[in-house]
Write a protein that holds these residues in place. Structure first.
Motif, PDB file in Angstrom:
ATOM      1  N   LYS A 307      33.316  -1.024 -16.595  1.00 52.81           N
ATOM      2  CA  LYS A 307      33.359   0.175 -17.438  1.00 52.81           C
ATOM      3  C   LYS A 307      34.399   1.169 -16.924  1.00 52.81           C
ATOM      4  CE  LYS A 307      28.636  -0.025 -19.273  1.00 52.81           C
ATOM      5  NZ  LYS A 307      27.326   0.645 -19.383  1.00 52.81           N
ATOM      6  N   GLU A 308      34.492   1.310 -15.613  1.00 51.59           N
ATOM      7  CA  GLU A 308      35.496   2.209 -15.030  1.00 51.59           C
ATOM      8  C   GLU A 308      36.899   1.734 -15.382  1.00 51.59           C
ATOM      9  OE1 GLU A 308      34.645   2.223 -10.876  1.00 51.59           O
ATOM     10  OE2 GLU A 308      32.843   3.464 -11.075  1.00 51.59           O
ATOM     11  N   LEU A 309      37.133   0.442 -15.294  1.00 53.36           N
ATOM     12  CA  LEU A 309      38.439  -0.126 -15.606  1.00 53.36           C
ATOM     13  C   LEU A 309      38.822   0.144 -17.056  1.00 53.36           C
ATOM     14  CD1 LEU A 309      40.838  -2.073 -14.757  1.00 53.36           C
ATOM     15  CD2 LEU A 309      39.477  -3.883 -15.807  1.00 53.36           C
ATOM     16  N   LEU A 310      37.898  -0.129 -17.970  1.00 56.62           N
ATOM     17  CA  LEU A 310      38.197  -0.005 -19.393  1.00 56.62           C
ATOM     18  C   LEU A 310      38.187   1.436 -19.871  1.00 56.62           C
ATOM     19  CD1 LEU A 310      36.195  -3.075 -20.782  1.00 56.62           C
ATOM     20  CD2 LEU A 310      38.595  -2.959 -20.088  1.00 56.62           C
ATOM     21  N   ASP A 311      37.248   2.212 -19.385  1.00 58.41           N
ATOM     22  CA  ASP A 311      37.133   3.608 -19.856  1.00 58.41           C
ATOM     23  C   ASP A 311      38.241   4.499 -19.332  1.00 58.41           C
ATOM     24  OD1 ASP A 311      34.919   2.729 -21.145  1.00 58.41           O
ATOM     25  OD2 ASP A 311      33.460   3.738 -19.854  1.00 58.41           O
ATOM     26  N   ASN A 312      38.867   4.116 -18.224  1.00 57.41           N
ATOM     27  CA  ASN A 312      39.969   4.907 -17.686  1.00 57.41           C
ATOM     28  C   ASN A 312      41.297   4.603 -18.365  1.00 57.41           C
ATOM     29  OD1 ASN A 312      38.333   6.272 -15.890  1.00 57.41           O
ATOM     30  ND2 ASN A 312      38.699   4.838 -14.210  1.00 57.41           N
TER      31      ASN A 312
END
Length: 317
Positions: A307-312
């Motif tokens: 989620k961190e990878l995609l949401d950033n």
């Protein structure tokens, strides 16, 4: 002395006959059980699409701006249930798609080629027929890492990011050495399937998070799939895909590569994953202290970091 040997021979023969009778008893039990499980196999989760004249099953859960495609490890009986611990933690924000290749889960068997170029082509066609347009975030476990790497090399515009779940990469092991036991394993799986032993082995496994109905489905589909030639023949494509990928540059797609505690001491495995991360335009190498099925052991952490990878916004758009 002769009398003792004769008695010993009779006793030994008796044990052998009892063991053979036991095996055939299991075979009959399994045959009866499989006949009673036909409805379980028909009323399954997912949607079938036709690819190369056979039916391939896909399961879709959730909606969102990103489409995460789960590619299963070698001979995983039922990917829909196997990868649930991870995709269930991601489907609240994204569309998660589990591909059940031919010979896996609720998909048909397939008599055609099982090389990795064919697998990638069939993956892509199944997604397109199900109305799933790219780019995709490929979540690849174990042997399907070859599919993800090949996909990213040949169709980079379709690959938004790669999440490696202790996935195989070109150069991560010596295929001639490390897969010597695979043909033996294939033979053992076929014997297990013939006598129905796989049902016994699956019945004593742990099924965390599955309902009673889903456990019955998992056992039924496992008994159908374990030992089938469709999945077993993927082994034959390992050396060719090694050679094909070795002649290509590494993909630049953003990636998180998770390496299990099982493989942390394997120099070729670690080196291949570090190189893959270094080639990425946004890569991360993560060493985990768990078994090869990292999606089960560390699903909370993996879901959070994906989620961190995609949401950033670091994934290619």
């Amino acid at each position: 002395m002769k009398k003792v040997l004769r008695i010993f021979g009779i006793v030994l023969l008796g044990f052998v006959l009892l063991f053979v009778a036991f095996l055939f008893g299991i075979k009959i039990w399994n045959h009866v059980a499989m006949n009673g499980e036909k409805e379980l196999l028909q009323n399954h989760p997912g949607t079938r699409v036709e690819v190369d004249g056979s039916s391939m099953n896909l399961y879709v859960e959730g909606e969102g701006a990103h489409t995460l495609v789960f590619l299963s490890g070698w001979k995983v009986p039922c990917p829909i249930f196997e990868y649930r611990p991870l995709y269930s933690k991601l489907s609240d924000e994204y569309r998660c798609v589990v591909i059940e290749k031919f010979g896996y889960g609720f998909s048909d068997g397939f008599d055609g080629p099982r090389d990795f170029d064919t697998l990638v082509r069939q993956d892509r066609e199944a997604l397109q027929k199900a109305g799933m347009e790219g780019p995709y975030v490929l979540c690849a476990h174990s042997l399907s890492g070859f599919e993800a790497e090949l996909w990213a090399e040949k169709y980079p515009e379709e690959v938004e990011a790669i999440i490696g779940l202790d996935m195989c990469l070109a150069g991560c092991f010596d295929p001639a050495e490390d897969f010597k036991s695979s043909e033996t394993q294939n033979k053992l799986d076929r014997v297990g399937a013939f006598f129905g032993i796989n049902r016994f082995l699956m019945s004593i496994s742990e099924f965390e998070g599955l309902s009673e109905e889903e456990i019955r489905q998992y056992i039924a589909v496992g008994c159908k799939n374990l030992g089938n030639s469709t999945a077993a023949r993927e082994y034959e494509g390992i050396i060719p895909v090694f050679e094909e990928l070795s002649g290509m540059p590494l993909p630049k797609a953003p990636t998180i590569q998770y390496v299990s505690g099982v493989n942390r001491e394997k120099e070729l495995w670690v080196t291949a994953h570090r190189k893959f991360v270094e080639a990425s335009q946004n890569g991360k190498y993560v060493q985990l202290e768990c078994g090869h099925y990292v999606h089960n052991f560390e699903s909370d952490r993996i879901a959070r970091e994906v989620k961190e990878l995609l949401d950033n916004g670091v994934a290619c758009q």
